[in-house]
Design a protein around this motif. Structure first.
Motif, PDB file in Angstrom:
ATOM      1  N   GLN A 111       7.491 -69.656  22.685  1.00 24.62           N
ATOM      2  CA  GLN A 111       7.715 -68.788  23.840  1.00 24.62           C
ATOM      3  C   GLN A 111       6.651 -67.700  23.949  1.00 24.62           C
ATOM      4  N   ASN A 112       5.951 -67.439  22.851  1.00 24.18           N
ATOM      5  CA  ASN A 112       4.965 -66.366  22.831  1.00 24.18           C
ATOM      6  C   ASN A 112       3.632 -66.864  23.373  1.00 24.18           C
ATOM      7  N   ILE A 193      10.456 -61.911  21.174  1.00 20.44           N
ATOM      8  CA  ILE A 193       9.414 -62.906  21.433  1.00 20.44           C
ATOM      9  C   ILE A 193       8.071 -62.428  20.898  1.00 20.44           C
TER      10      ILE A 193
END
Length: 215
Positions: A111-112, A193
């Motif tokens: 997600q990063n 995140i």
């Protein structure tokens, strides 16, 4: 026998003593002076904490920005390794301050996508990096002691640390920073995140009337 006030004072001074009225006046003056210096000393202590808070926030944010610069081109989506930047079809970064590239794809969550540090602890523990561009060192492969073709561009593992230690919030005395990711606004709770910015968790107001949590 009656004495005037002046004569009483002269006699008191001559006898080496003070009247009750003079003692009361002296105590009142001292109390006013002491009460006036207490707010000044408190403001001095508060101002010192504010200066340390600003410096600490500046250090953390500089470390985050430096990590971000070093992550440009690092671990593209779908790739398990960092891609070397240079004349190989990948655009060289325009920021000359970044001399290394983060080479530890395991620290990045899927997600990063912005490649900010996943946590403050990452900045303290450090990450594996390697030099940007192509390693031009090499040998002919003929002379004794020279590098062979299989050793060209071989690099040792290098670890880069962005913060010497976990920063302590001068206002709370703890490392209880409020964190937000690059996908959140300033008032949201951390989604874990990445670390885009930090703020103090103190609810107090500064000498300028602004809350420290807005700095």
């Amino acid at each position: 026998m009656l004495f005037t006030v002046r004569e009483i004072r002269k006699r008191a001074v001559k006898d080496g003593g003070y009247t009750l009225l003079e003692l009361i006046i002296t105590l009142v003056v001292l109390s006013i002076l002491i009460m006036g210096t207490i707010p000044l000393s408190q403001n001095t202590v508060k101002r010192d904490k504010e200066l340390r808070l600003r410096q600490t926030l500046r250090d953390i944010r500089n470390a985050i920005d430096e990590f971000k610069r070093d992550s440009v081109g690092s671990c593209p989506a779908g790739s398990g390794t960092s891609q070397q930047l240079g004349p190989t079809g990948i655009q060289t970064p325009t920021d000359p301050r970044s001399r290394v590239i983060v080479d530890d794809c395991a620290i990045f969550d899927s997600q990063n996508l912005d490649r900010y540090p996943p946590s403050l602890d990452t900045l303290v523990q450090g990450v594996k990096v390697r030099q940007r561009g192509i390693n031009l060192a090499g040998g002919s492969g003929i002379k004794d002691g020279s590098k062979q073709a299989t050793e060209l561009n071989e690099e040792k593992e290098i670890k880069k640390v962005y913060l010497r230690e976990m920063p302590v919030d001068p206002m709370t005395g703890k490392s209880d920073w409020l964190i937000r990711s690059s996908y959140q606004d300033a008032d949201s709770g951390w989604d874990q995140i990445n670390v885009f910015d930090v703020r103090t968790s103190s609810d107090e107001e500064g000498l300028n009337g602004e809350k420290y949590s807005t700095w």
